[in-house]
Scaffold this motif. Structure first.
Motif, PDB file in Angstrom:
ATOM      1  N   MET A 133       0.706  -1.127   0.044  1.00  0.00           N
ATOM      2  CA  MET A 133       0.039   0.045   0.126  1.00  0.00           C
ATOM      3  C   MET A 133       0.886   1.437   0.046  1.00  0.00           C
ATOM      4  O   MET A 133       1.347   1.538   1.170  1.00  0.00           O
ATOM      5  CB  MET A 133      -0.891   0.087   1.282  1.00  0.00           C
ATOM      6  N   PHE A 134       1.159   1.696  -1.009  1.00  0.00           N
ATOM      7  CA  PHE A 134       1.680   2.932  -1.092  1.00  0.00           C
ATOM      8  C   PHE A 134       1.062   4.407  -1.359  1.00  0.00           C
ATOM      9  O   PHE A 134       0.016   4.195  -1.161  1.00  0.00           O
ATOM     10  CB  PHE A 134       3.021   2.913  -2.362  1.00  0.00           C
ATOM     11  N   ILE A 135       1.803   5.283  -1.423  1.00  0.00           N
ATOM     12  CA  ILE A 135       1.124   6.666  -1.350  1.00  0.00           C
ATOM     13  C   ILE A 135       1.403   7.326  -2.639  1.00  0.00           C
ATOM     14  O   ILE A 135       2.571   7.232  -2.942  1.00  0.00           O
ATOM     15  CB  ILE A 135       1.473   7.297  -0.147  1.00  0.00           C
ATOM     16  N   ASN A 144      10.285  -1.787  -5.971  1.00  0.00           N
ATOM     17  CA  ASN A 144      10.324  -1.619  -4.708  1.00  0.00           C
ATOM     18  C   ASN A 144       9.241  -0.528  -4.412  1.00  0.00           C
ATOM     19  O   ASN A 144       9.088   0.040  -3.357  1.00  0.00           O
ATOM     20  CB  ASN A 144      11.762  -0.954  -4.221  1.00  0.00           C
ATOM     21  N   ASP A 145       8.300  -0.185  -5.406  1.00  0.00           N
ATOM     22  CA  ASP A 145       7.069   0.662  -5.288  1.00  0.00           C
ATOM     23  C   ASP A 145       7.465   2.126  -5.003  1.00  0.00           C
ATOM     24  O   ASP A 145       6.758   2.865  -4.722  1.00  0.00           O
ATOM     25  CB  ASP A 145       6.170   0.205  -4.142  1.00  0.00           C
ATOM     26  N   LYS A 146       8.738   2.352  -5.335  1.00  0.00           N
ATOM     27  CA  LYS A 146       9.245   3.905  -5.066  1.00  0.00           C
ATOM     28  C   LYS A 146       8.720   4.523  -6.276  1.00  0.00           C
ATOM     29  O   LYS A 146       8.994   4.332  -7.500  1.00  0.00           O
ATOM     30  CB  LYS A 146      10.819   3.959  -5.020  1.00  0.00           C
ATOM     31  N   ILE A 147       7.968   5.685  -6.123  1.00  0.00           N
ATOM     32  CA  ILE A 147       7.484   6.682  -7.006  1.00  0.00           C
ATOM     33  C   ILE A 147       8.360   7.751  -7.192  1.00  0.00           C
ATOM     34  O   ILE A 147       8.802   8.440  -6.372  1.00  0.00           O
ATOM     35  CB  ILE A 147       6.069   7.092  -6.690  1.00  0.00           C
ATOM     36  N   ARG A 172      -0.281   4.253   9.561  1.00  0.00           N
ATOM     37  CA  ARG A 172       0.726   5.199   8.492  1.00  0.00           C
ATOM     38  C   ARG A 172       1.578   6.002   9.153  1.00  0.00           C
ATOM     39  O   ARG A 172       1.276   6.807   9.976  1.00  0.00           O
ATOM     40  CB  ARG A 172      -0.256   5.711   7.355  1.00  0.00           C
ATOM     41  N   ARG A 209       0.062   4.624 -15.964  1.00  0.00           N
ATOM     42  CA  ARG A 209      -1.051   5.461 -15.885  1.00  0.00           C
ATOM     43  C   ARG A 209      -1.765   5.176 -14.520  1.00  0.00           C
ATOM     44  O   ARG A 209      -1.824   3.957 -14.365  1.00  0.00           O
ATOM     45  CB  ARG A 209      -2.173   5.461 -17.083  1.00  0.00           C
ATOM     46  N   ASP A 237      -3.816   7.796  -0.142  1.00  0.00           N
ATOM     47  CA  ASP A 237      -3.471   6.505  -0.034  1.00  0.00           C
ATOM     48  C   ASP A 237      -3.724   5.754  -1.487  1.00  0.00           C
ATOM     49  O   ASP A 237      -4.636   6.087  -2.303  1.00  0.00           O
ATOM     50  CB  ASP A 237      -4.479   5.647   0.908  1.00  0.00           C
ATOM     51  N   GLN A 238      -2.819   4.659  -1.698  1.00  0.00           N
ATOM     52  CA  GLN A 238      -3.165   3.960  -2.995  1.00  0.00           C
ATOM     53  C   GLN A 238      -4.577   3.114  -3.215  1.00  0.00           C
ATOM     54  O   GLN A 238      -4.904   3.235  -4.300  1.00  0.00           O
ATOM     55  CB  GLN A 238      -2.280   2.475  -2.785  1.00  0.00           C
ATOM     56  N   TYR A 283       3.353   1.466   5.968  1.00  0.00           N
ATOM     57  CA  TYR A 283       1.924   1.030   6.223  1.00  0.00           C
ATOM     58  C   TYR A 283       1.908  -0.351   6.879  1.00  0.00           C
ATOM     59  O   TYR A 283       2.571  -1.372   6.283  1.00  0.00           O
ATOM     60  CB  TYR A 283       1.271   0.889   4.770  1.00  0.00           C
ATOM     61  N   MET A 292      13.887  -0.527   3.083  1.00  0.00           N
ATOM     62  CA  MET A 292      13.271   0.134   1.970  1.00  0.00           C
ATOM     63  C   MET A 292      12.536   1.212   2.369  1.00  0.00           C
ATOM     64  O   MET A 292      12.121   1.979   1.494  1.00  0.00           O
ATOM     65  CB  MET A 292      12.311  -0.620   1.273  1.00  0.00           C
ATOM     66  N   HIS A 331       4.182  -3.410   5.474  1.00  0.00           N
ATOM     67  CA  HIS A 331       4.068  -3.083   3.922  1.00  0.00           C
ATOM     68  C   HIS A 331       4.991  -2.011   3.611  1.00  0.00           C
ATOM     69  O   HIS A 331       5.376  -1.111   4.508  1.00  0.00           O
ATOM     70  CB  HIS A 331       2.649  -3.176   3.676  1.00  0.00           C
ATOM     71  N   SER A 332       5.027  -1.680   2.405  1.00  0.00           N
ATOM     72  CA  SER A 332       5.812  -0.732   1.942  1.00  0.00           C
ATOM     73  C   SER A 332       5.280   0.778   2.136  1.00  0.00           C
ATOM     74  O   SER A 332       4.157   0.839   2.609  1.00  0.00           O
ATOM     75  CB  SER A 332       5.862  -0.693   0.270  1.00  0.00           C
ATOM     76  N   TYR A 333       5.988   1.875   2.361  1.00  0.00           N
ATOM     77  CA  TYR A 333       5.485   3.119   2.577  1.00  0.00           C
ATOM     78  C   TYR A 333       5.121   3.196   4.106  1.00  0.00           C
ATOM     79  O   TYR A 333       4.238   4.018   4.252  1.00  0.00           O
ATOM     80  CB  TYR A 333       4.394   3.509   1.707  1.00  0.00           C
TER      81      TYR A 333
END
Lengths: 91, 1001
Positions: free
Chosen positions: A1-3, A75-78, B285, A56, A13-14, B257, B455, B253-255
């Motif tokens: 769950m990334f931002i 690694n889901d890094k944006i 978070r 997208r 939030d994702q 969370y 990470m 989890h990542s970020y």
């Protein structure tokens, strides 16, 4: 769950977003001029990169706007977000 | 009366609060603050369960979440029952009922124990190898038998009556773990102005330092337990620090969370917890995370190391120092490091007999000297080679080790004991760190995996970061937190700490024995009964990867997920294969860290809250008129309206006849409605629909078919031109949301130059659809001012109107083939509109009909339902709808795909009608269609998509997709069913009024 930072709404939030696949695939202006192979390439072929990928995203449960995201799929890094029609930031 | 093993007072228990509970039907007593494990041990109960495969007696091994053996069924047999609860974590409450698992008829005498004696013939992979043949026995014999013996506890059979909740939490710093390093970190964080949350899975803070009363350890001249207790008091007063007890982190989890489960009621009696939340899932978070998750003591791997009474040394210390419970009267401590000496000294001080067996040659630390001075007998350079005692350990045999540690020499020494405390060093809990994507490194000196690169914004501190001694923990925690939180000074900068231990341990993963490995049972995974032998067997059979060995031997696959076993499995693989342990990697750590209840995962999303339920404004009327409902997406739609005990078939036949003979009314409010405005609205419709829209006059309606870019039918519906630059589009009920996002996608990304604005208005309007020969007469009564002749108000046109002063939109459109109108009105007037229609239609016997009748009526006319007669593989040409594809338009979504070689194939599946040779026989939707039953393999030509008995034609009709169907009209085909084969003939798919005469009747 990334931002994800929506270019219109800010950090969210994702779970508010839906993914829309590879970015910068432009729908051909004259589809009838294309061969079957060329059309199939536009229609079906997508990269699936482990690493930095242009994607997208749609703020589906928010402003409903589509925009582009540069994300590292490993690694889901944006790395960046930018609006539709804009060029990816060059760094 | 049995012996009381509670040997000392302790401040952690409330001795005034005596609690009774039942274990295996027998009543016992404990105190408030006891875990089920500590209370049972105080009553001298060690035997808790039987192991998974060999049904060997097993006892309590640990005092925490890593417990492999002491897992019990809680809460009797009713709806509150819960399997696989760790007795080491479950707090006792008045009336608690617990029982052993995986044993029959009882834990004392278990029939399955026979497996222990036949264990030589059931090695790792036994099931895979044995039950392969004969194949047919799998279903009748093997699978049922394996299923019966599989699993540990019993699942509840009734719905869970308890309440669960989800909650969100945002914070600057989350500290996970309430041991000494977590407490220091939380204190430093809060002092530096961070909103901080500290979570800990126990009912009180302090970890293992809170019962460290040995005066050889000092922090600023205070013994550690006293010093830490003051720190805890101190942090409780900090305003920007929230402390959550009984809260265990499940996932990282990542970020940053994280998910944590807070236990609110499991320690309370059933009376106290009624109608209160049981567990809450926190969705956290955090800007920064500090992991202080601690370390777990390693067992040692030797023959018969699994008997009840064999426990981890530090747990034995906790039971005596924290709970005041001695785990035996005659203890042997078996160790490879200094920390077990703390246990020895604690026991010795309480006057309990203790002997030490150490695989090292010596240790010169103050702690060991103190043990010697206390008169504790130490066997240096010795190892345990066997243990005796079936339901409880009775004695052990030890032997001297050779200098290289690979062999035993000399003669056996027999030591009588009723408890064996083992310590193989420490394993940092890096689970959460790796869940978050962190990469590990290996420290050779004490053979541990440690956090390396993270990470997200986080650090690991204390023993989960490889600092096992008090001085290292405090100094490194302080410096790392300062650095991480950019703090300049802290309360802990100038502490003086004394720690009398030697850091070196001697690591031997599989201890030597006088017998060959094949004759011994050195257990690694106590819950899943895998031994060192199984690991070596797997490697002999060619398994190399740790992930494969794990699955083949099931090591680490129990409810404890190998918290004790995995490191030893890796160690034995590396010793056997002769590779460096660090290069093997680890198995993947997956959430949750400890098992979660399903209740916690779903929270409040149960019953009617499971999903959103959408109801039309007319829903109440349908309910009052006994409608049966069907789910269409999230909508509840009236399905049919049975009268006087009618069956569904009877009701639908009556409704269908009435709609064609006089008048029927349908609630069509659920259809998707999209308001389209803008100067390019017509051009936009041209691009998204297959047919042409530019010339549609204001006030007219048109049916449109929408394709995907791959040429397959996506949605359909009628769009009305309200004004020059204003349309309202209808979509299918289920497709509304997807159509809107697809249209938005094209507008925003492909055609940003178009001036078009889309708004979903599905919920804004209620729609009543009136059809049948008398529909016009009813409309005339409702709207006396409007003219309803075919010239003024022809089929496929629209009028604005008023009903009792409220604006309506009336479309003359038809999905049934009858003369028909759809009246749209603002939602809040929907029910009133409906009641007006029913009242006006009374004299014409207006009949409300549901979705089933609607489906039947449109099938008579051969109108498709997208999603029922199509499935994402049907082009308009396949549907024989060539008429709707504009030849003039240069482009529309999906056009190019209609000219691909595959979509142009002549023998694709086509939509056709099917008539059964026996007109009373109704086909089953989904039934397969074939031509030749004798040809093997039978060629499947297609399937039935819609099938009904038509009361208006008095025969069975069906729609189907059939390979090359266009060319098969008039041909006989077969529909083979389970008990018969039905003969059918391919027909036209318009069964009723093929000249559309009724539209204007």
């Amino acid at each position: 769950m990334f931002i994800i930072t929506c270019p219109f709404c800010g950090e969210r939030d994702q779970s508010e977003f839906s993914a829309g696949g590879e970015a910068h695939i432009v729908r051909p202006k004259q589809p009838t001029e294309l061969s079957d192979d060329e059309w199939a390439d536009f229609l079906f072929m997508r990269k699936n990169i482990k690493g930095v990928q242009f994607e997208r995203w749609n703020h589906a449960h928010g402003c409903r706007k589509w925009f582009n995201v540069i994300r590292d799929t490993s690694n889901d890094k944006i790395h960046a977000v930018y609006k539709m029609g804009e060029k990816p930031p060059s760094d | 009366m049995s012996e009381n093993f509670r040997s000392s007072e302790t401040k952690f228990l409330d001795k005034t609060n005596r609690i009774s509970f039942k274990y295996n039907g027998k009543k016992y007593y404990g105190y408030k603050g006891d875990t089920l494990a500590s209370a049972l041990l105080s009553n001298g109960v060690h035997l808790i369960g039987r192991s998974f495969k060999y049904h060997r007696p097993r006892g309590i091994m640990t005092c925490g979440s890593e417990e492999p053996n002491a897992i019990v069924q809680i809460g009797g047999s009713g709806s509150f029952t819960e399997p696989n609860v760790r007795a080491t974590e479950q707090e006792i409450y008045e009336g608690l009922e617990a029982s052993s698992q995986n044993c029959w008829p009882s834990v004392e005498f278990d029939v399955g124990g026979i497996n222990n004696f036949i264990s030589p013939v059931i090695p790792a992979g036994f099931y895979y190898k044995t039950f392969m043949w004969p194949k047919k026995l799998w279903y009748s014999l093997y699978e049922p038998a394996i299923r019966m013996s599989a699993g540990l506890g019993k699942s509840p059979t009734q719905p869970d009556p308890e309440l669960y909740d989800h909650n969100h939490l945002h914070c600057d710093v989350l500290v996970v773990g309430g041991g000494i390093s977590g407490i220091l970190a939380a204190s430093i964080s809060a002092d530096n102005g961070n909103n901080t949350v500290l979570i800990d899975d126990k009912n009180s803070l302090g970890g293992s330092t809170i019962f460290q009363d040995d005066e050889n350890f000092k922090i600023d001249d205070e013994i550690p337990s006293v010093w830490l207790n003051n720190q805890i008091k101190n942090i409780k007063n900090k305003k920007n620090l929230i402390i959550k007890h009984r809260t265990s982190l499940a996932a990282y989890h990542s970020y940053n969370y994280l998910l944590a489960r807070e236990n609110l009621a499991d320690h309370k009696s059933l009376d106290e917890r009624s109608n209160k939340l049981r567990q809450r899932l926190w969705k956290i978070r955090a800007k920064k995370v500090i992991l202080a998750t601690g370390a777990i003591e390693r067992p040692l791997i030797f023959n018969n190391n699994d008997r009840p009474g064999v426990m981890l040394a530090n747990s034995v210390k906790k039971y005596i120092d924290y709970f005041g419970v001695r785990c035996g009267n005659k203890n042997v401590i078996f160790t490879n490091n200094d920390s077990a000496y703390e246990t020895a000294i604690s026991l010795n001080k309480k006057g309990i007999n203790v002997t030490i067996v150490d695989i090292r040659n010596n240790s010169s630390s103050i702690l060991v000297k103190n043990a010697k001075n206390a008169g504790i007998k130490i066997y240096w350079n010795h190892t345990v080679v066997d243990t005796k005692g079936y339901r409880r350990i009775k004695s052990i045999q030890i032997m001297k080790m050779s200098d290289d540690g690979t062999n035993v020499i000399g003669s056996k020494i027999n030591l009588v004991c009723d408890n064996l405390s083992i310590s193989g060093g420490w394993t940092p809990m890096v689970h959460l760190f790796t869940q978050s994507g962190g990469k590990l490194k290996f420290r050779d000196s004490d053979q541990v995996f440690l956090p390396n690169t993270a990470m997200s914004d986080q650090i690991s501190i204390g023993s989960c970061n490889g600092d096992f001694e008090l001085d290292d923990v405090i100094k490194n925690t302080n410096s790392e937190c300062k650095n991480f939180l950019s703090a300049s000074v802290t309360d802990y900068d100038s502490l003086t700490i004394s720690c009398p231990k030697q850091k070196e341990s001697k690591n031997i993963w599989l201890l030597p024995n006088d017998k060959p490995l094949g004759k011994t049972k050195p257990f690694l995974d106590f819950q899943n009964d895998s031994t060192a032998k199984d690991i070596k067997l797997a490697m002999r059979e060619g398994f190399k990867s740790i992930e494969h060995v794990k699955r083949y031997t099931t090591t680490g696959m129990g409810t404890d997920q190998g918290k004790l076993a995995n490191m030893h499995a890796l160690g034995i693989i590396s010793e056997t294969a002769g590779v460096k342990m660090g290069s093997l990697g680890t198995t993947t750590f997956r959430p949750p860290y400890t098992p979660l209840t399903f209740g916690t995962i779903v929270g409040r999303n149960v019953g009617t809250f499971f999903d959103i339920i959408r109801k039309t404004p007319i829903h109440e009327w349908h309910e009052n008129h006994k409608a049966k409902f069907e789910n269409v997406g999230q909508w509840k739609r009236a399905w049919y309206y049975p009268k006087n005990n009618e069956s569904m078939h009877q009701a639908v036949q009556r409704e269908s006849k009435a709609a064609r003979e006089s008048a029927g009314i349908l609630d069509a409010s659920t259809l998707g409605k999209i308001d389209i405005k803008g100067t390019d609205a017509s051009e936009f419709l041209n691009r998204v629909y297959t047919n042409a829209w530019s010339k549609l006059a204001i006030g007219k309606c048109r049916y449109g078919l929408m394709l995907n870019e791959d040429g397959m039918v996506y949605d359909d519906g009628v769009t009305t031109r309200l004004e020059e630059n204003h349309y309202v589009m209808t979509t299918t009920t289920g497709g509304a949301a997807n159509v809107l996002s697809k249209l938005e996608d094209y507008l925003q990304t492909e055609w940003p130059e178009l001036d078009v604005w889309l708004t979903s208005v599905t919920d804004h309007y209620a729609t009543a659809s009136i059809c049948g020969p008398n529909s016009k007469n009813i409309l005339k009564k409702l709207f006396p001012k409007l003219e309803f002749n075919d010239e003024n108000f022809p089929h496929m046109s629209f009028k604005n109107a008023e009903l009792n002063g409220i604006n309506c939109r009336i479309m003359r459109i038809s999905f049934t083939g009858e003369h028909s109108y759809e009246i749209n009105i603002e939602s809040k007037y929907g029910k009133s509109l409906w009641e007006n229609c029913i009242e006006a239609g009374k004299e014409f016997n207006i009949t409300p009909y549901g979705t089933e009748t609607m489906h039947l009526l449109r099938a008579e006319k051969g109108f498709i339902i997208v999603g029922q007669d199509t499935d994402g593989t049907m082009t308009p040409i396949d549907l024989q709808m060539e008429w709707i594809i504009s030849k003039k338009k240069y482009d529309f979504i999906g056009k190019r795909s209609l000219y691909r070689s595959d979509t142009m194939r002549e023998d694709r599946k086509h939509l056709v009608g099917l008539l059964t040779d026996n007109p009373r026989e109704i086909l089953e939707e989904g039934a397969q269609i074939v031509q030749d039953e004798k040809k093997q393999p039978i060629e499947m030509l297609g399937h039935v998509t819609s099938s009904y008995f038509s009361p208006n034609l008095n025969k069975s009709i069906a729609l189907a997709v059939v390979k090359n169907g266009k060319k098969l009209k008039g041909q006989k085909l077969l529909v083979p069913m389970k008990d018969k084969t039905i003969n059918v003939t391919v027909s036209d798919f318009v069964f009723f009024d093929s000249k559309n005469e009724r539209l204007n009747a």
